[in-house]
Scaffold this motif. Structure first.
Motif, mmCIF file in Angstrom:
data_model
loop_
_atom_site.group_PDB
_atom_site.id
_atom_site.type_symbol
_atom_site.label_atom_id
_atom_site.label_comp_id
_atom_site.label_asym_id
_atom_site.label_seq_id
_atom_site.Cartn_x
_atom_site.Cartn_y
_atom_site.Cartn_z
ATOM 1 N N ARG A 19 0.970 -1.366 -0.171
ATOM 2 C CA ARG A 19 0.181 -0.036 0.327
ATOM 3 C C ARG A 19 0.821 0.796 -0.169
ATOM 4 N NH1 ARG A 19 -2.479 0.666 4.858
ATOM 5 N NH2 ARG A 19 -1.291 -0.490 5.912
ATOM 6 N N LYS A 20 -0.047 2.088 -0.245
ATOM 7 C CA LYS A 20 1.171 3.628 -0.617
ATOM 8 C C LYS A 20 0.820 4.259 0.817
ATOM 9 C CE LYS A 20 1.131 7.245 -3.787
ATOM 10 N NZ LYS A 20 0.231 8.524 -4.989
ATOM 11 N N VAL A 21 2.035 5.007 0.729
ATOM 12 C CA VAL A 21 2.055 5.469 1.940
ATOM 13 C C VAL A 21 1.019 7.418 1.819
ATOM 14 C CG1 VAL A 21 4.131 6.782 3.887
ATOM 15 C CG2 VAL A 21 4.687 4.661 2.989
ATOM 16 N N ARG A 22 0.447 7.285 3.308
ATOM 17 C CA ARG A 22 0.203 9.084 3.159
ATOM 18 C C ARG A 22 0.449 9.250 4.050
ATOM 19 N NH1 ARG A 22 -3.358 8.039 -0.601
ATOM 20 N NH2 ARG A 22 -4.550 6.453 -0.624
ATOM 21 N N LYS A 23 1.761 9.345 4.452
ATOM 22 C CA LYS A 23 1.932 10.256 5.403
ATOM 23 C C LYS A 23 3.573 10.077 6.272
ATOM 24 C CE LYS A 23 1.052 13.584 9.027
ATOM 25 N NZ LYS A 23 1.386 13.582 10.529
ATOM 26 N N VAL A 24 4.715 10.551 5.950
ATOM 27 C CA VAL A 24 5.632 9.675 6.280
ATOM 28 C C VAL A 24 6.096 10.660 8.030
ATOM 29 C CG1 VAL A 24 8.551 9.727 5.897
ATOM 30 C CG2 VAL A 24 6.871 10.055 4.053
ATOM 31 N N ILE A 28 7.337 5.405 10.250
ATOM 32 C CA ILE A 28 7.881 4.939 8.398
ATOM 33 C C ILE A 28 9.697 5.524 8.317
ATOM 34 C CG2 ILE A 28 8.060 5.901 6.441
ATOM 35 C CD1 ILE A 28 5.547 4.057 6.900
ATOM 36 N N ARG A 56 3.598 -2.212 2.486
ATOM 37 C CA ARG A 56 3.636 -0.334 3.093
ATOM 38 C C ARG A 56 4.859 -0.279 1.362
ATOM 39 N NH1 ARG A 56 1.476 2.037 6.521
ATOM 40 N NH2 ARG A 56 1.130 3.698 5.087
ATOM 41 N N ARG A 57 5.157 1.302 0.696
ATOM 42 C CA ARG A 57 5.408 1.313 -0.147
ATOM 43 C C ARG A 57 6.778 1.526 -0.257
ATOM 44 N NH1 ARG A 57 2.555 -0.606 -4.609
ATOM 45 N NH2 ARG A 57 4.240 0.429 -6.577
ATOM 46 N N VAL A 58 7.961 1.250 0.812
ATOM 47 C CA VAL A 58 9.074 1.513 1.100
ATOM 48 C C VAL A 58 10.393 0.661 0.743
ATOM 49 C CG1 VAL A 58 10.361 2.212 3.124
ATOM 50 C CG2 VAL A 58 7.920 2.157 2.643
ATOM 51 N N ILE A 74 10.263 6.417 0.121
ATOM 52 C CA ILE A 74 9.033 5.822 -0.083
ATOM 53 C C ILE A 74 8.376 5.967 -1.243
ATOM 54 C CG2 ILE A 74 6.969 7.364 1.527
ATOM 55 C CD1 ILE A 74 9.621 8.086 2.766
ATOM 56 N N ASN A 75 7.196 5.818 -1.517
ATOM 57 C CA ASN A 75 6.060 5.014 -3.073
ATOM 58 C C ASN A 75 6.802 5.833 -4.454
ATOM 59 O OD1 ASN A 75 4.139 5.036 -1.132
ATOM 60 N ND2 ASN A 75 3.173 7.353 -1.310
#
Ligand code: NI
Length: 160
Positions: A19-24, A28, A56-58, A74-75
């Motif tokens: 899943r995409k990270v919404r907030k760094v 994270i 997560r997309r990291v 990230i992402n």
């Protein structure tokens, strides 16, 4: 800091989409620090979050980024790929002892966020381009042997 357990071989998490990270946030950033340590201990040059069981997309990559030796992304997203491809040997911390010749785009452009949540754009070629493509594939549940050509896939089956 912590060394995380690397998921290996047939663990289902390796085939899932992250899943995409919404907030760094702190969480994270901590994940990235732990992934860097885990990558170093395993003597890898790249590691993706699903490999430590986190969808997560990291990713973390070792290379040379304007004086910086390690990059947490990230992402990450590939925005451009050269038509020209080249073959090279790849390993994966999730498949110890397996080395495969994989064809990848020779040059790519990638965008994403850094550990501070700032936008980054990078151009990569050669080994760095290869590692980035390998790690970004992990975020989509794609493993390096999925990228083998049909002939190589058959050969691999014959060996095992
Ligand atoms: Ni890998």
């Amino acid at each position: 800091m912590a060394i995380l357990e690397i998921k290996k071989n047939k663990e289902p998490v390796l085939k899932k989409r992250a899943r995409k990270v919404r907030k760094v946030d702190k969480e994270i950033r901590q994940l990235i620090v732990d992934m860097v340590q885990t990558m170093a201990k395993g003597q890898g040059i790249g590691l993706a979050a699903p490999q430590v069981g986190v969808l997560r997309r990291v990713i973390v990559i070792q290379g040379d980024f304007k004086g910086q030796r390690i990059l947490g992304l990230i992402n990450p997203k590939i925005t451009k790929m050269s038509k020209e491809k080249e073959k090279g040997t790849e390993g994966c911390l999730s498949f110890p002892g397996v080395f495969l010749e994989i064809k990848r785009a020779k040059e790519i452009k990638v965008k994403g966020l850094d550990i501070n949540g700032k936008k980054v754009n990078l151009k990569a070629k050669g080994l760095l381009a290869r590692v980035l493509q390998h790690e970004i594939d992990h975020l989509n549940g794609i493993l390096f042997f999925n990228r083998l050509g049909i002939i190589d896939k058959i050969k691999l089956k014959l060996w095992h």
